[in-house]
Enzyme design. Structure first.
Site, PDB file in Angstrom:
ATOM      1  CG  ASP A 167     -15.653   0.111 -20.783  1.00 54.59           C
ATOM      2  OD1 ASP A 167     -15.428  -1.400 -21.112  1.00 54.59           O
ATOM      3  OD2 ASP A 167     -15.563   0.497 -19.828  1.00 54.59           O
ATOM      4  CB  CYS A 199      -7.807  30.056 -26.265  1.00 50.91           C
ATOM      5  SG  CYS A 199      -7.774  28.998 -24.942  1.00 50.91           S
ATOM      6  CB  CYS A 208      -9.237  26.117 -28.879  1.00 53.62           C
ATOM      7  SG  CYS A 208     -10.183  26.934 -27.323  1.00 53.62           S
ATOM      8  CG  ASP A 220     -11.587   5.703 -21.513  1.00 48.96           C
ATOM      9  OD1 ASP A 220     -10.911   4.880 -21.302  1.00 48.96           O
ATOM     10  OD2 ASP A 220     -12.690   5.927 -20.793  1.00 48.96           O
ATOM     11  CG  HIS A 271      -9.634  25.424 -23.277  1.00 48.06           C
ATOM     12  ND1 HIS A 271      -8.323  25.742 -24.026  1.00 48.06           N
ATOM     13  CD2 HIS A 271      -8.810  24.946 -22.128  1.00 48.06           C
ATOM     14  CE1 HIS A 271      -7.267  25.813 -23.395  1.00 48.06           C
ATOM     15  NE2 HIS A 271      -7.491  25.091 -22.212  1.00 48.06           N
ATOM     16  CB  CYS A 325      -5.123  27.251 -26.175  1.00 50.90           C
ATOM     17  SG  CYS A 325      -6.399  26.024 -27.043  1.00 50.90           S
TER      18      CYS A 325
HETATM   19  N1  GUN Z   1     -12.685   1.673 -17.468  1.00 46.80           N
HETATM   20  C1  GUN Z   1     -11.640   2.097 -16.505  1.00 46.80           C
HETATM   21  N2  GUN Z   1     -10.937   1.100 -16.221  1.00 46.80           N
HETATM   22  C2  GUN Z   1     -11.720  -0.074 -16.844  1.00 46.80           C
HETATM   23  C3  GUN Z   1     -11.742  -1.628 -16.597  1.00 46.80           C
HETATM   24  O1  GUN Z   1     -10.621  -2.211 -16.120  1.00 46.80           O
HETATM   25  N3  GUN Z   1     -12.513  -2.179 -17.400  1.00 46.80           N
HETATM   26  C4  GUN Z   1     -13.390  -1.613 -18.060  1.00 46.80           C
HETATM   27  N4  GUN Z   1     -14.363  -2.516 -18.502  1.00 46.80           N
HETATM   28  N5  GUN Z   1     -13.665  -0.451 -18.161  1.00 46.80           N
HETATM   29  C5  GUN Z   1     -13.057   0.390 -17.529  1.00 46.80           C
HETATM   30 ZN    ZN Z   2      -8.211  26.955 -25.871  1.00 44.84          ZN
END
Ligand code: GUN
Ligand code: ZN
Length: 383
Positions: A102, A320, A317, A277, A346, A315
């Site tokens: 990011d 578990c 894993c 993420d 987990h 699960c």
């Molecule tokens: N991570 C969660 N939201 C954002 C976003 O709007 N921009 C960026 N660069 N990272 C993020």
């Molecule tokens: Zn598990």
């Protein structure tokens, strides 16, 4: 249905091939320089270059395809120069699969409330020595070029959705577009790294549309939907994701940033998103909270002290298969460092199984039934 022509795209460092569509949901293969990822996928966050509590060998064992790193943190320490000397982020952390970094601005704004955004970039006070540092779109891309992730993110002007300032959202949307052109011009490794643009615009339909049009016109290898998961209502969140997934090109990956609640992953996938993420699954694990099909299991609760069942009997894993809730309650309540490792393991296994089930259900054309089953387990009383 399967009779439709399946969308795809072929960028210099990213091939995206939708392999199945059901409703708006899709399953794809995304070939990056280091790995072919299957989507919908969840990417664990390794802010400083490593996912807290897990080795890269374990991440491979858990079948993670892409992990996330943060420009701001990595530049702060150990610095992109050192990482580049060590052969780039993949070699430095010994992770052979996909990586995404990011851009840094969001982290500075959300973590350090001392950040100030101007046309030039994001300025903030260093938490280490109080000095002022400016991160421009050019610098963010230069750092990300040195780190060498498969996917790099544009520096964007992010306004929390809860801000009550329409003028600020409008300014941020246009600035994000001006910054994408500076990012594109600064990007020195387009054959090895994919620059994704980030749609902004807050909760405003018109601004989101404008942001999308301007980004799509730049023909980037993929697009993110940003500025969400910041405290807006679920209705607003789903409305914006729905608008963006409908407006972005069907043949390119769509990444909803900052999403990690299992229900959000399911809903966004149903709306046609591909990548997510969040620190949620790994951070909540460190507080002794395990993700299970019924919701969450708080291991600190005394009820677990004599419970010899695994965390999640469904699960398979390593955790578990080997440990009881009673044992995990013991290590969690006593703050033994193994506790965080086991629950993190987990929770990542849970998110990987969730996204794998979503992909398989789409590919086998039974996604609506799968969603009904998922919701019935999560909300047995139908609420
Ligand atoms: N991570 C969660 N939201 C954002 C976003 O709007 N921009 C960026 N660069 N990272 C993020
Ligand atoms: Zn598990």
């Amino acid at each position: 249905g399967s009779s439709q022509a399946l969308p795809s795209s072929d960028s210099p460092a990213l091939k995206f091939k939708v392999v199945a569509v059901q409703g708006r949901a899709r399953s794809s293969r995304m070939t990056l320089p280091h790995f072919t990822a299957h989507t919908p996928m969840f990417m664990p966050v390794g802010t400083q270059g490593s996912v807290k509590g897990l080795t890269t060998l374990q991440l491979e064992e858990l079948n993670c395809h892409v992990v996330l790193g943060n420009t701001y943190h990595l530049e702060n320490r150990p610095g992109s120069g050192l990482v580049a000397e060590m052969g780039g982020l993949h070699d430095f952390i010994n992770w052979p699969r996909g990586m995404l970094t990011d851009s840094g601005g969001f982290q500075m704004v959300s973590l350090l409330h001392l950040a100030e955004i101007t046309e030039e970039g994001v300025t903030f006070q260093s938490p280490v020595d109080g000095s002022s540092m400016l991160l421009t779109p050019e610098q963010s891309i230069a750092v990300q070029n040195r780190l060498g992730a498969d996917i790099i993110m544009a520096l964007d002007d992010v306004v929390p959705t809860t801000a009550n300032d329409p003028g600020r959202f409008e300014e941020a949307t246009h600035r994000t577009t001006r910054w994408i052109d500076r990012c594109i011009a600064a990007h020195s490794r387009p054959l090895e790294q994919n620059l994704f643009g980030i749609v902004q615009g807050g909760l405003d339909t018109g601004l989101r549309e404008l942001s999308m049009q301007q980004l799509v016109a730049r023909d980037l290898p993929g697009y993110a939907i940003g500025g969400l998961a910041g405290g807006e209502s679920k209705d607003d969140f789903w409305r914006v994701v729905s608008q963006c997934t409908a407006g972005l090109p069907p043949g390119k990956p769509r990444y909803v940033m900052g999403i990690g609640y299992p229900l959000d992953i399911v809903v966004c996938s149903a709306l046609g998103a591909d990548m997510y993420d969040s620190v949620y699954p790994t951070r909540t694990a460190r507080f002794g909270v395990a993700l299970v099909p019924e919701g969450v299991l708080k291991l600190k609760n005394a009820a677990n002290a004599r419970d010899f069942r695994p965390l999640d009997p469904s699960c398979s894993c390593m955790v578990c298969r080997r440990y009881s809730r009673a044992y995990l309650h013991n290590v969690v309540t006593r703050g033994i460092s193994t506790a965080a490792i086991l629950v993190t393991y987990h929770n990542v296994a849970y998110t990987q199984r969730l996204t794998r089930e979503i992909r398989t259900a789409i590919e086998e054309q039974r996604f609506p039934e799968w969603v009904r089953g998922y919701l019935k387990t999560m909300f047995p009383k139908g609420d």
